[in-house]
Design a protein around this motif. Structure first.
Motif, PDB file in Angstrom:
ATOM      1  N   UNK A  82       7.723   6.523   8.587  1.00  0.00           N
ATOM      2  CA  UNK A  82       7.081   5.229   9.067  1.00  0.00           C
ATOM      3  C   UNK A  82       5.602   5.220   8.355  1.00  0.00           C
ATOM      4  N   UNK A  83       5.092   4.220   7.796  1.00  0.00           N
ATOM      5  CA  UNK A  83       3.965   4.075   7.499  1.00  0.00           C
ATOM      6  C   UNK A  83       3.128   2.890   8.506  1.00  0.00           C
ATOM      7  N   UNK A  84       2.498   3.416   9.388  1.00  0.00           N
ATOM      8  CA  UNK A  84       1.542   2.587  10.439  1.00  0.00           C
ATOM      9  C   UNK A  84       0.233   2.024   9.877  1.00  0.00           C
ATOM     10  N   UNK A  85       0.101   0.880   9.485  1.00  0.00           N
ATOM     11  CA  UNK A  85      -1.457   0.447   9.286  1.00  0.00           C
ATOM     12  C   UNK A  85      -1.686   0.526   7.682  1.00  0.00           C
ATOM     13  N   UNK A  86      -2.686  -0.041   7.374  1.00  0.00           N
ATOM     14  CA  UNK A  86      -3.157  -0.163   5.735  1.00  0.00           C
ATOM     15  C   UNK A  86      -3.452   1.175   5.201  1.00  0.00           C
ATOM     16  N   UNK A  87      -4.169   1.876   5.946  1.00  0.00           N
ATOM     17  CA  UNK A  87      -4.639   3.305   5.303  1.00  0.00           C
ATOM     18  C   UNK A  87      -3.377   4.195   4.873  1.00  0.00           C
ATOM     19  N   UNK A  88      -2.364   3.946   5.761  1.00  0.00           N
ATOM     20  CA  UNK A  88      -0.914   4.707   5.637  1.00  0.00           C
ATOM     21  C   UNK A  88      -0.336   4.092   4.808  1.00  0.00           C
ATOM     22  N   UNK A  89      -0.568   2.880   4.309  1.00  0.00           N
ATOM     23  CA  UNK A  89       0.368   2.329   2.836  1.00  0.00           C
ATOM     24  C   UNK A  89       1.366   1.371   3.641  1.00  0.00           C
TER      25      UNK A  89
END
Ligand code: 5GP
Ligand code: ZN
Length: 110
Positions: A82-89
């Motif tokens: 899971x990518x959560x949010x912009x910085x995490x992609x």
């Protein structure tokens, strides 16, 4: 309406791998492995930061169903990402869990 809501309601085509009244699973358009599908709640939740006591049943249901869905794809070893949010992609702002497998998975950060 967000991209994955459009996919859930059929306005944008996708390759379904599983569906019930709470969740929808479909193949990623740009697969990172031989098996790569996304599992999403049918209710719009932006990301993990949007999970709360009212909607966490969707997340529980997703994880209850993943073992059955992967079996239908012929694998029992895989990564759930899971990518959560912009910085995490995170590029699509509708909660989704990537399930990837079907090969020996390389690089990992954890
Ligand atoms: P994220 O980067 O937000 O974690 O993951 C979004 C994923 O959605 C990406 O892996 C991307 O390939 C996939 N994706 C983006 N647009 C579409 C689409 O229209 N159809 C499908 N099936 N997957 C998509
Ligand atoms: Zn949505």
């Amino acid at each position: 309406m967000c991209l994955f809501c459009e996919i859930i309601n059929g306005n944008i085509p996708s390759t379904k791998v599983y569906e019930d009244d709470m969740i929808y699973a479909f193949k990623d358009i740009n697969p990172a492995a031989p098996v790569h599908f996304l599992v999403v709640p049918k209710e719009h939740i932006e990301n993990v930061n949007g999970i709360n006591a009212e909607n966490s049943k969707y997340v529980a249901h997703i994880f209850e169903k993943i073992p059955e869905i992967v079996k239908s794809q012929g694998i029992d070893s895989y990564r759930v990402i899971n990518n959560c949010g912009k910085d995490a992609g995170q590029t699509v702002m509708h909660l989704h869990f990537h399930v990837v497998g079907g090969t020996e998975l390389g690089e990992k950060i954890l």
